[in-house]
Every structure is written in structure tokens, then in C-alpha cells.
Design an enzyme around this catalytic site. Sequence first.
Site, PDB file in Angstrom:
ATOM      1  N   PRO A  44       0.788  -1.205   0.000  1.00 46.81           N
ATOM      2  CG  PRO A  44       0.249  -0.827   2.205  1.00 46.81           C
ATOM      3  CD  PRO A  44       1.240  -1.479   1.340  1.00 46.81           C
ATOM      4  CD  GLU A  45       3.591   3.381  -3.692  1.00 50.24           C
ATOM      5  OE1 GLU A  45       3.651   4.585  -3.985  1.00 50.24           O
ATOM      6  OE2 GLU A  45       4.111   2.499  -4.379  1.00 50.24           O
ATOM      7  CG  HIS A  48      -0.884 -15.413   6.256  1.00 49.64           C
ATOM      8  ND1 HIS A  48       0.107 -15.867   7.105  1.00 49.64           N
ATOM      9  CD2 HIS A  48      -0.650 -15.983   5.063  1.00 49.64           C
ATOM     10  CE1 HIS A  48       0.906 -16.669   6.421  1.00 49.64           C
ATOM     11  NE2 HIS A  48       0.475 -16.767   5.198  1.00 49.64           N
ATOM     12  NE  ARG A 106      15.653  15.949   2.413  1.00 58.06           N
ATOM     13  CZ  ARG A 106      15.566  14.850   3.154  1.00 58.06           C
ATOM     14  NH1 ARG A 106      15.940  13.688   2.677  1.00 58.06           N
ATOM     15  NH2 ARG A 106      15.080  14.919   4.365  1.00 58.06           N
TER      16      ARG A 106
END
Length: 276
Positions: free
Chosen positions: A2-3, A93, A155
Site C-alpha cells: 500500500p501506498e 494470515h 538534499r
Amino acid sequence: MPELPEVETVRRGLAPALEGAVITDARLYRADLRFPFPPDMAARLIGQRVVSVERRAKYLLIRLGSDDILLSHLGMSGRYRIYNETPPVLETHDHVELMTDGGMTIRYNDPRRFGFMDLFSSEAMASHKLLADLGPEPLSNAFDGASLGAALDGRNTAIKVALLDQRVVAGIGNIYASEALYRAGISPNRKARTIKGLRAERLATAIRDVLNDAIAAGGSSLRDHRQTSGELGYFQHNFNVYGRGGEKCPGCDCSGAIRQVVQGGRSTFYCAKRQR
DNA sequence: CCTTCTCCCTGCAAGC
DNA sequence: TGCTTGCAGGGAGAAG
């Protein structure tokens, strides 16, 4: 799995089943996932009314009437499934089960057990270790080209690696980092600190667009993601580059092949012609 | 502080 | 067919 888009899809599935409902039973079928469950988690859930189901970055935040917050992270393979009738026998699960006074059964299944849950008071949320340092929500007004450019300032890492840093912007993972950079026409190898001005605007817009498109499609189902109904998401069919190494770039005005490289230990996909 | 590396766990696909 | 290998969407923690 999942994002942000997948977690948001799950949130939208859970909300109607949980919001306003009382948790009548909570069952843990093991003592831990990635981390141990908080002590007495089941007991602290039972009898609580769910106030809201929210999302921050890739975390689900379930607010309870007791003023506690149940945090749930899906790791890489976590799924929620809702049954509004007698559920089938437990599957392999299935780790956590919630029942509601509305007759719903909500099951959390996670083969890899990279997911985790936590339970803490709402006052503790601001200082919660996992939440305190998160960057802006990419779909909120707090996120735009200027704020993205500022977060990337100084960065030295590649922009692709920086996008995976949840302090820069919250909720982007390996798939949508590649997809957003493709849409923005920015090379994943470019130094993060060079993303500013118009280039930062383009990237911020691309991030918002790809996340919104993915949410609209119910997320991306590669191996694990399912909506809470069990349905697949469909956005994987709309990937421009992710998982398409060696294929022709889908861009109409270039004939390059999609490259697959490793950055920070994770695969990156891009077109060297379109992305600079 | 920034950056890189390793590790957690299971399932699956590819290669032999 | 069966075995081995590598890889998978995340993030914490240690080390440099």
C-alpha cells in the site's frame, strides 16, 4: 501493497462499516505483527464507538469514543476485508478481527506481517514517533511546488530516493515515485536539491495528479492490494513505467525504452528521453 | 543532520 | 515436476 492511494481506498471502505458503530468484539489471533500489539489492545477496543476512520500518510487512524486512536499500517501485504454477514472460516494470515453492533466483521490479513498496529491517546498523537516527522499530505493545501522545493533544498540524494522519504512528502512509495517523475518529465537520478521553481511545481502537480487518478481507480493491485470488498484496484493498468522495464516508452513523442535501475535498494523505472 | 545499508516475513515467478 | 533463487509496494534502526 500500500501506498497512499491504496490506503485511502481501504479507508473509504472501512469508514461506512465502522463510523458510528460500536466494536462489540475484538480478537487477536497472534500476539504481534511486525511489532507486538499494545498491551490489552483487544480489551481497550471492545465497547468503543468509532468516531472516524482517517488517514495520515500510509497510516489508518481510527478514532474511538474513549479518545484513543487505533493506528494501523498495512506494511507491504496487509488487507482489510469486511463481511456484513456470517464470515467464512478464518484464512491463513488472518490476524485481527473486529465485530460491530451493526453486524459487520472486519478482518485484517497480512501474510508478510510487515504491518503493525498501535493504540494511544489522542493527546499522544502529536508526539507519536511515527507521525511526528511526517511531511505534508500531498493532496492537502499544505503541499505545493514551493513547499516541495523547500523540503528538497540542500538534499544531495536522487529525487526518486528523496520522494520515498516520508518527511519530504507523506504517502508516496516506490510505485508512485516512479510514476510521478515520469509524468513530470524529471529524471529519477537528478539531485533532489535541483528541484525548485517551475520544476518543483511540475513535480508537485504530477504527484497530486497520479495519486488522485490512482484513488479514482481503487488503487493498484499488483500482488496484494484488495479493496475491503475484495475487489481489485485497477490503476496498475495505467502505469506508464512501473514494472515495464524494457518496454517502449508510452509517450507519444519519444521512442525510448523504459529503463529499470536500482536506487537505494529499490527498483526505479523511467524513460531517459522524456525525463531530464 | 544526512545518507546508506541491513533486516524483518511470506509468497510468487523465473530459472534450472 | 520440484528445487533454488531473487524479488516484492515499507520503514526502523544502526552505522558511516
